[in-house]
Design a protein around this motif. Sequence first.
Motif, PDB file in Angstrom:
ATOM      1  N   TYR A   5       2.348  10.145  -4.705  1.00  0.00           N
ATOM      2  CA  TYR A   5       3.072  11.394  -4.369  1.00  0.00           C
ATOM      3  C   TYR A   5       3.882  11.853  -5.568  1.00  0.00           C
ATOM      4  CZ  TYR A   5       2.871   9.480   0.489  1.00  0.00           C
ATOM      5  OH  TYR A   5       2.509   8.908   1.672  1.00  0.00           O
ATOM      6  N   GLY A  65       1.072   4.469  -2.547  1.00  0.00           N
ATOM      7  CA  GLY A  65       1.069   5.859  -2.084  1.00  0.00           C
ATOM      8  C   GLY A  65       2.269   6.622  -2.625  1.00  0.00           C
ATOM      9  N   HIS A  66       3.435   5.970  -2.624  1.00  0.00           N
ATOM     10  CA  HIS A  66       4.642   6.640  -3.119  1.00  0.00           C
ATOM     11  C   HIS A  66       4.486   6.987  -4.598  1.00  0.00           C
ATOM     12  CE1 HIS A  66       7.125   4.571   0.283  1.00  0.00           C
ATOM     13  NE2 HIS A  66       6.192   5.385   0.710  1.00  0.00           N
ATOM     14  N   GLU A 119       8.798   6.694   5.200  1.00  0.00           N
ATOM     15  CA  GLU A 119       7.989   5.477   5.235  1.00  0.00           C
ATOM     16  C   GLU A 119       8.786   4.233   4.868  1.00  0.00           C
ATOM     17  OE1 GLU A 119       3.885   7.857   4.193  1.00  0.00           O
ATOM     18  OE2 GLU A 119       4.522   6.289   2.824  1.00  0.00           O
ATOM     19  N   PHE A 145      10.848   1.199   7.183  1.00  0.00           N
ATOM     20  CA  PHE A 145      10.169  -0.022   7.650  1.00  0.00           C
ATOM     21  C   PHE A 145      10.257  -1.123   6.594  1.00  0.00           C
ATOM     22  CE2 PHE A 145       5.685  -0.511   5.963  1.00  0.00           C
ATOM     23  CZ  PHE A 145       5.533  -1.859   6.175  1.00  0.00           C
ATOM     24  N   HIS A 146      10.229  -0.715   5.326  1.00  0.00           N
ATOM     25  CA  HIS A 146      10.267  -1.713   4.258  1.00  0.00           C
ATOM     26  C   HIS A 146      11.545  -2.543   4.313  1.00  0.00           C
ATOM     27  CE1 HIS A 146       7.433   0.899   1.559  1.00  0.00           C
ATOM     28  NE2 HIS A 146       6.942   0.668   2.751  1.00  0.00           N
ATOM     29  N   GLN A 185       0.839  -1.206   0.000  1.00  0.00           N
ATOM     30  CA  GLN A 185       0.000   0.000   0.000  1.00  0.00           C
ATOM     31  C   GLN A 185       0.873   1.255   0.000  1.00  0.00           C
ATOM     32  OE1 GLN A 185      -2.411   0.779   3.455  1.00  0.00           O
ATOM     33  NE2 GLN A 185      -3.841   2.061   2.317  1.00  0.00           N
ATOM     34  N   ASP A 186       1.963   1.204   0.757  1.00  0.00           N
ATOM     35  CA  ASP A 186       2.912   2.328   0.759  1.00  0.00           C
ATOM     36  C   ASP A 186       3.452   2.591  -0.641  1.00  0.00           C
ATOM     37  OD1 ASP A 186       2.824   3.025   3.419  1.00  0.00           O
ATOM     38  OD2 ASP A 186       4.712   2.053   3.965  1.00  0.00           O
ATOM     39  N   ARG A 198       8.777  12.355   2.362  1.00  0.00           N
ATOM     40  CA  ARG A 198       7.694  11.473   2.833  1.00  0.00           C
ATOM     41  C   ARG A 198       8.040  10.010   2.536  1.00  0.00           C
ATOM     42  NH1 ARG A 198       2.754  13.623   3.965  1.00  0.00           N
ATOM     43  NH2 ARG A 198       1.895  11.551   3.748  1.00  0.00           N
TER      44      ARG A 198
END
Lengths: 94, 339
Positions: B94, B90-91, B170, B173-174, B86-87, B166
């Motif tokens: 952006y 989102g990336h 995030e 964590f990946h 999902q990130d 941003r």
Amino acid sequence: MAEATRLWEVFIRPRNGLSHRHVGSLHAADEVLALQAARDVYTRRGEGTSIWVIPSDAITASDPDHAAEMFDPTADKIYRHPTFYDIPEDVGHM
Amino acid sequence: MYSQGLIGADGRTEEDEAFLAAFQARIDAEEKIEPKDAMPEGYRKTLVRQIGQHAHSEIVGMLPEGNWITRAPSLRRKAALLAKVQDEGGHGLYLYSAAETLGVTREQMTEELLSGKAKYSSIFNYPTLTWADIGTIGWLVDGAAIMNQIPLCRCSYGPYARAMIRVCKEESFHQRQGYEIVMTLARGTEAQKAMAQDALNRWWWPSIMMFGPHDAESAHSEQSMAWKIKRFSNDALRQKFIDATVPQAEFLGLKVPDPDMAWDESLNDGKGGYRHGPIDWDEFWRVVKGGGVMNRDRIKARRKAWDEGAWVREAAQAHAEKRAARRAGEDAGGKVAAE
């Protein structure tokens, strides 16, 4: 080519006491979907407690090519700043 | 995630000397360039292409990992992988937004991806064969992407730099979730350890190719560096990644599949570093040009998503129009009543 969906600017208030701040933009058909998309795209990690979405075409912006004239007066009116005035040290903090 | 190697950048520009010099002076003074500022056409085109490739890489990058969501070995792993994918989505968003500030439309970019005109990182044209690949992608591919993206947070173009801040926040964590997966396998049974080693064997070279061709062969790097779109050369970032990653592999008891890999005191200005063996650039270009195992599948999957999502976009648009028309009707009706 697909029809373009409307562009929205997203503003988020990180927490109460702070103002909403621009974080980016997104495409959505209407304001309801724009809010939902803004939540999914920009607040996945507790970035905010309130979201504004505003159609990008509703924003009127100043022209960067005219920035010099537009913002010039702020630089030469030094009497607008407290340090322009001489107050004797004896008066104490003012 | 993304590769540093911008494919086919073209920084040619035709403005007059005075304009270019004034622009360069702003860049040299570390001033950020914002969307409506005057900028050389070559600067704009390079950014559109780079941010576009970066965005496409995020979106296509969802596919190899999405492939494993339903087969994650535990609920914890599945939740983390879902969040990571999902990130990436989102990336991508952006970055598309950042590119759009330069006057290119989302529809144009989507069309270029689907037609094969726009490129994305070649790393995503490799298949994810085992669960260990998911860990290895997080560790190496996201690790390489972070190496590249941290300097991009200081890119001279404001919207790109802000998007990267941003993304970097995030993405750490990946990499950690990936390393944890590989660590679990490396400490498991012999079969699990072998699976981890096999994944490292397959992903190592493509990962270090992510930084792009050697500096001597990187045609447009110099202009990108001068414009401060790029802050470090391909080889400098690759070296940094290797120096960080080799000890991480040793910690796991895994072996980097490079027989020539050796500590070399002379690297990094005498501070020492790991010297790597020759990179197979023929393979790199073959995959970039569409000859990878998964190139066709990736674009097919994106086309399918786009085509099968058409009714959702159309329905949302129709609903928005109906609501707008209804509101307009109510406003008109209200006025009549008031008179």
